[in-house]
Design a protein around this motif. Sequence first.
Motif, mmCIF file in Angstrom:
data_model
loop_
_atom_site.group_PDB
_atom_site.id
_atom_site.type_symbol
_atom_site.label_atom_id
_atom_site.label_comp_id
_atom_site.label_asym_id
_atom_site.label_seq_id
_atom_site.Cartn_x
_atom_site.Cartn_y
_atom_site.Cartn_z
ATOM 1 N N LEU A 242 48.440 28.418 28.381
ATOM 2 C CA LEU A 242 48.412 27.109 29.032
ATOM 3 C C LEU A 242 47.797 27.198 30.430
ATOM 4 O O LEU A 242 47.110 26.267 30.873
ATOM 5 C CB LEU A 242 49.825 26.540 29.106
ATOM 6 N N MET A 243 48.037 28.282 31.123
ATOM 7 C CA MET A 243 47.404 28.471 32.424
ATOM 8 C C MET A 243 45.886 28.543 32.277
ATOM 9 O O MET A 243 45.146 27.985 33.099
ATOM 10 C CB MET A 243 47.940 29.736 33.092
ATOM 11 N N LYS A 244 45.420 29.207 31.219
ATOM 12 C CA LYS A 244 43.981 29.271 31.003
ATOM 13 C C LYS A 244 43.431 27.917 30.582
ATOM 14 O O LYS A 244 42.345 27.516 31.015
ATOM 15 C CB LYS A 244 43.657 30.317 29.936
ATOM 16 N N ALA A 245 44.179 27.197 29.744
ATOM 17 C CA ALA A 245 43.727 25.870 29.320
ATOM 18 C C ALA A 245 43.660 24.903 30.493
ATOM 19 O O ALA A 245 42.783 24.034 30.541
ATOM 20 C CB ALA A 245 44.660 25.323 28.234
ATOM 21 N N ASN A 246 44.564 25.032 31.451
ATOM 22 C CA ASN A 246 44.564 24.170 32.639
ATOM 23 C C ASN A 246 43.697 24.703 33.770
ATOM 24 O O ASN A 246 43.761 24.188 34.895
ATOM 25 C CB ASN A 246 46.003 23.993 33.149
ATOM 26 N N GLU A 247 42.939 25.763 33.485
ATOM 27 C CA GLU A 247 42.013 26.368 34.444
ATOM 28 C C GLU A 247 42.736 26.963 35.656
ATOM 29 O O GLU A 247 42.141 27.109 36.728
ATOM 30 C CB GLU A 247 40.955 25.357 34.902
ATOM 31 N N GLU A 248 44.006 27.320 35.480
ATOM 32 C CA GLU A 248 44.737 27.967 36.569
ATOM 33 C C GLU A 248 44.270 29.411 36.763
ATOM 34 O O GLU A 248 44.307 29.926 37.883
ATOM 35 C CB GLU A 248 46.238 27.920 36.281
ATOM 36 N N LEU A 249 43.866 30.072 35.679
ATOM 37 C CA LEU A 249 43.353 31.427 35.817
ATOM 38 C C LEU A 249 42.058 31.447 36.627
ATOM 39 O O LEU A 249 41.826 32.368 37.422
ATOM 40 C CB LEU A 249 43.110 32.046 34.430
ATOM 41 N N ASP A 250 41.224 30.434 36.440
ATOM 42 C CA ASP A 250 40.003 30.343 37.252
ATOM 43 C C ASP A 250 40.347 30.144 38.721
ATOM 44 O O ASP A 250 39.692 30.710 39.611
ATOM 45 C CB ASP A 250 39.130 29.190 36.750
ATOM 46 N N ALA A 251 41.383 29.353 38.970
ATOM 47 C CA ALA A 251 41.802 29.141 40.357
ATOM 48 C C ALA A 251 42.339 30.428 40.977
ATOM 49 O O ALA A 251 42.084 30.720 42.157
ATOM 50 C CB ALA A 251 42.870 28.047 40.409
ATOM 51 N N ILE A 252 43.070 31.221 40.171
ATOM 52 C CA ILE A 252 43.590 32.501 40.680
ATOM 53 C C ILE A 252 42.441 33.437 41.048
ATOM 54 O O ILE A 252 42.452 34.085 42.109
ATOM 55 C CB ILE A 252 44.510 33.146 39.623
ATOM 56 N N GLN A 253 41.438 33.508 40.197
ATOM 57 C CA GLN A 253 40.284 34.360 40.493
ATOM 58 C C GLN A 253 39.490 33.836 41.682
ATOM 59 O O GLN A 253 38.947 34.619 42.465
ATOM 60 C CB GLN A 253 39.392 34.466 39.261
ATOM 61 N N LEU A 257 42.503 36.754 43.700
ATOM 62 C CA LEU A 257 43.635 37.480 43.143
ATOM 63 C C LEU A 257 43.284 38.014 41.759
ATOM 64 O O LEU A 257 42.430 37.471 41.062
ATOM 65 C CB LEU A 257 44.859 36.565 43.058
ATOM 66 N N ASN A 258 43.965 39.069 41.379
ATOM 67 C CA ASN A 258 43.739 39.695 40.079
ATOM 68 C C ASN A 258 44.747 39.134 39.069
ATOM 69 O O ASN A 258 45.951 39.328 39.225
ATOM 70 C CB ASN A 258 43.898 41.206 40.191
ATOM 71 N N VAL A 260 45.531 40.104 36.114
ATOM 72 C CA VAL A 260 46.307 41.161 35.460
ATOM 73 C C VAL A 260 47.441 41.614 36.371
ATOM 74 O O VAL A 260 48.587 41.784 35.938
ATOM 75 C CB VAL A 260 45.393 42.341 35.082
ATOM 76 N N GLU A 261 47.137 41.799 37.647
ATOM 77 C CA GLU A 261 48.167 42.209 38.594
ATOM 78 C C GLU A 261 49.207 41.119 38.804
ATOM 79 O O GLU A 261 50.404 41.410 38.945
ATOM 80 C CB GLU A 261 47.502 42.565 39.924
ATOM 81 N N LEU A 262 48.766 39.878 38.798
ATOM 82 C CA LEU A 262 49.665 38.770 39.109
ATOM 83 C C LEU A 262 50.510 38.346 37.913
ATOM 84 O O LEU A 262 51.686 37.991 38.073
ATOM 85 C CB LEU A 262 48.847 37.587 39.616
ATOM 86 N N LEU A 263 49.935 38.385 36.706
ATOM 87 C CA LEU A 263 50.603 37.817 35.541
ATOM 88 C C LEU A 263 51.061 38.860 34.526
ATOM 89 O O LEU A 263 52.111 38.695 33.905
ATOM 90 C CB LEU A 263 49.659 36.827 34.836
ATOM 91 N N VAL A 264 50.281 39.907 34.356
ATOM 92 C CA VAL A 264 50.572 40.863 33.282
ATOM 93 C C VAL A 264 51.577 41.915 33.724
ATOM 94 O O VAL A 264 52.574 42.172 33.019
ATOM 95 C CB VAL A 264 49.264 41.527 32.789
ATOM 96 N N LEU A 265 51.343 42.543 34.872
ATOM 97 C CA LEU A 265 52.208 43.653 35.298
ATOM 98 C C LEU A 265 53.680 43.253 35.419
ATOM 99 O O LEU A 265 54.557 44.000 34.943
ATOM 100 C CB LEU A 265 51.704 44.238 36.619
ATOM 101 N N PRO A 266 54.031 42.122 36.055
ATOM 102 C CA PRO A 266 55.468 41.777 36.115
ATOM 103 C C PRO A 266 56.096 41.595 34.745
ATOM 104 O O PRO A 266 57.254 41.983 34.530
ATOM 105 C CB PRO A 266 55.475 40.458 36.912
ATOM 106 N N ARG A 267 55.354 41.047 33.818
ATOM 107 C CA ARG A 267 55.895 40.838 32.475
ATOM 108 C C ARG A 267 56.044 42.157 31.724
ATOM 109 O O ARG A 267 57.053 42.387 31.043
ATOM 110 C CB ARG A 267 54.991 39.875 31.703
ATOM 111 N N VAL A 268 55.046 43.021 31.836
ATOM 112 C CA VAL A 268 55.123 44.313 31.159
ATOM 113 C C VAL A 268 56.273 45.146 31.715
ATOM 114 O O VAL A 268 57.077 45.717 30.961
ATOM 115 C CB VAL A 268 53.783 45.059 31.288
#
Length: 381
Positions: A242-253, A257-258, A260-268
């Motif tokens: 949903l973040m990608k569909a709402n273009e939030e990932l583009d805003a993060i980049q 910001l990275n 993977v560092e922001l979204l993936v590492l805390p979850r993993v």
Amino acid sequence: MTQQQLGTLLTWSEQLHPTRVVISGEWTLIHYRLLEPAVTQLAARLDVQTTFDFSQLKALDTSGAALLVKLLGEQRVAVLEQIAPHLAPERRVLLATVAHSLRGFTPPPSEKPPGLLLELLATVGRSIEGFWHNLLALLAFIGLTLQTLLSVLPRPARWRVTSLVANLQQIGLNAVPIIMLLTFLVGAVIAFLGSTVLSVFGATIFTVHLVVFSFLREFAVLLCAILMAGRTASAFTAEIGLMKANEELDAIQTLGLNPVELLVLPRVLALLLALPMLTFIGIISGIFGGMVVCALTLDISPTMFLSIMQSSDAFQHFLVGMSKAPIFAFLIAIIGCLEGFKVSGSAESVGIHTTASVVHSIFVVILLDAVAALFFMEMGW
């Protein structure tokens, strides 16, 4: 039949000599499928003396012009001013242009539909190709995650502690009730079925070994991993998708910001911490469920149950089961996040990849568990 009519579009009379063909109505794309068979049949029966009446023609587009060119033939189109002097000049130009474009054109031969065996082989080939691409994407994403983790670990200022704690609460703490209930019931069922079978041989005492052995080595970690695949991996995919569909990932980049560092590492990392703890809770709950059934149906007191458990080399089985939890946790989190990044931007895509994350996670967990079981059995552990 001397006179034939196709609706209000095409009328011809063979009673008159020469044959007279009346073109009327709208010769457009919407009527193409209706006109094409009649035009093909009539074009083969006309002679050079046939006359044409275009006075009732109302509308004409390129598809209708192609049918008229087929009906008239190139020779008549070349002298259209003589055989149809009242036809509008723009329609004569359209017919001439279409005739020039169709000159020398031959329709491609119709392909023979493949047989059932060929279709089956093609489906198998596409499945294998898709599996290979998914495997390469998974390995690449694992490498990217590990690279990001190694770059972040020496820099405590970049650790996302708040996100880690929030994910740990959502993944671990909120899943404790369902894990306890599920493993308790499965432990009770295993004890009941085991006692039913073993009573035939007068060996009901070994029900304790069955429950302890199965939960310490296999069932606790496997049930927790499957539950995390259905509960957590799907949540990871839906959130990131949903973040990608709402273009939030583009805003993060855009902010530098990275993702993977922001979204993936805390979850993993949260799932790496949560799944071993949930596995430990599942072991205790499953054994407790088996203990309850043994006490109620086999007259094996909790004290005797724990004494038999202590003498059954339970610690080694416990280590074998717990060693699989971090591996399962890492792969479940990676697959869930990867499928989230694959979302194309629509709600349908979010649903497809959420389903794929659950299926792939459960498949990987069961596959690795089977491989690990064979490995530990061969090693004698």
